[in-house]
Design a protein around this motif. Structure first.
Motif, PDB file in Angstrom:
ATOM      1  N   ARG A   1     -40.240  -2.474   8.103  1.00  0.00           N
ATOM      2  CA  ARG A   1     -41.585  -2.649   7.563  1.00  0.00           C
ATOM      3  C   ARG A   1     -41.725  -1.696   6.396  1.00  0.00           C
TER       4      ARG A   1
ATOM      5  N   ILE B   1     -46.683   0.862   6.011  1.00  0.00           N
ATOM      6  CA  ILE B   1     -47.333   1.111   7.300  1.00  0.00           C
ATOM      7  C   ILE B   1     -48.733   0.508   7.257  1.00  0.00           C
TER       8      ILE B   1
ATOM      9  N   ALA C   1     -54.575   5.499  12.326  1.00  0.00           N
ATOM     10  CA  ALA C   1     -53.551   6.046  11.435  1.00  0.00           C
ATOM     11  C   ALA C   1     -54.178   6.839  10.288  1.00  0.00           C
TER      12      ALA C   1
ATOM     13  N   ARG D   1     -45.371   8.072   5.197  1.00  0.00           N
ATOM     14  CA  ARG D   1     -43.993   7.589   5.203  1.00  0.00           C
ATOM     15  C   ARG D   1     -43.266   8.135   6.429  1.00  0.00           C
TER      16      ARG D   1
ATOM     17  N   TRP E   1     -44.402   7.461  12.159  1.00  0.00           N
ATOM     18  CA  TRP E   1     -45.754   6.893  12.132  1.00  0.00           C
ATOM     19  C   TRP E   1     -45.951   5.801  13.156  1.00  0.00           C
ATOM     20  N   ARG E   2     -44.859   5.335  13.792  1.00  0.00           N
ATOM     21  CA  ARG E   2     -45.008   4.410  14.918  1.00  0.00           C
ATOM     22  C   ARG E   2     -45.584   5.140  16.119  1.00  0.00           C
TER      23      ARG E   2
END
Length: 169
Positions: A67, A70, A76, A143, A147-148
């Motif tokens: 991906r 994001i 987030a 980045r 971040w998942r």
């Protein structure tokens, strides 16, 4: 509810999941316990004893689709801005568009910041220049693979640190 770090077969962090879901994966032999709970807790049944997991690893590799960007979500964005208002530094409760949408501003990472309710109300649909305000930080796209794991750094188990450090690099 208690969270467990899920690793791919290659020890790459995938996500966090509930303790219940982690135990089901281990009992179905789809995952192995990498680290058990630091308190030494165990689950017992009539025929089996299982250490309460803190980190589990899938037995088979799961391919994660690439991906490039994001997705912009409230969680987030708040995490990126550390729940602090971009204008005054107080605790943020809302999201504000730097260039208001009513004036053609896009709903993108580069145009959205966390904001406290009072600053968001005072700014309304005006530009920063009209108010004489400045941003404390420039909004950017986050980045990295980590971040998942939204929230994993702040609420995670200390045993997760080695796995999260590798993914952030």
């Amino acid at each position: 509810m208690r969270q467990v770090l899920l690793l791919n077969a290659t020890y790459e962090p995938l996500t966090t999941l509930s303790l219940h879901r982690a135990v089901v994966l281990v009992l179905r032999e789809k995952a192995d316990v990498v680290h058990r709970d630091g308190r030494g807790a165990v689950f017992r049944s009539a025929s089996r004893t299982l250490d309460v997991p803190s980190v589990i690893r899938l037995r088979r590799y799961v391919r994660i689709p690439y991906r490039s960007r994001i997705p912009l979500t409230r969680t987030a964005l708040m995490r990126r801005d550390d729940y602090r208002c971009a204008y005054c530094g107080q605790r943020a409760e809302t999201i504000d568009h730097v260039i208001p949408r009513s004036r053609g501003g896009p709903h993108t990472w580069e145009n959205c910041v966390a904001s406290c309710t009072s600053c968001n109300h005072r700014k309304a649909d005006r530009m920063l220049e009209e108010l004489g305000w400045t941003l404390s930080v420039v909004p950017v796209v986050p980045r990295g693979v980590h971040w998942r794991l939204i929230g994993a750094h702040s609420v995670g188990d200390p045993l997760w640190a080695p796995y999260l450090a590798e993914s952030a690099a």
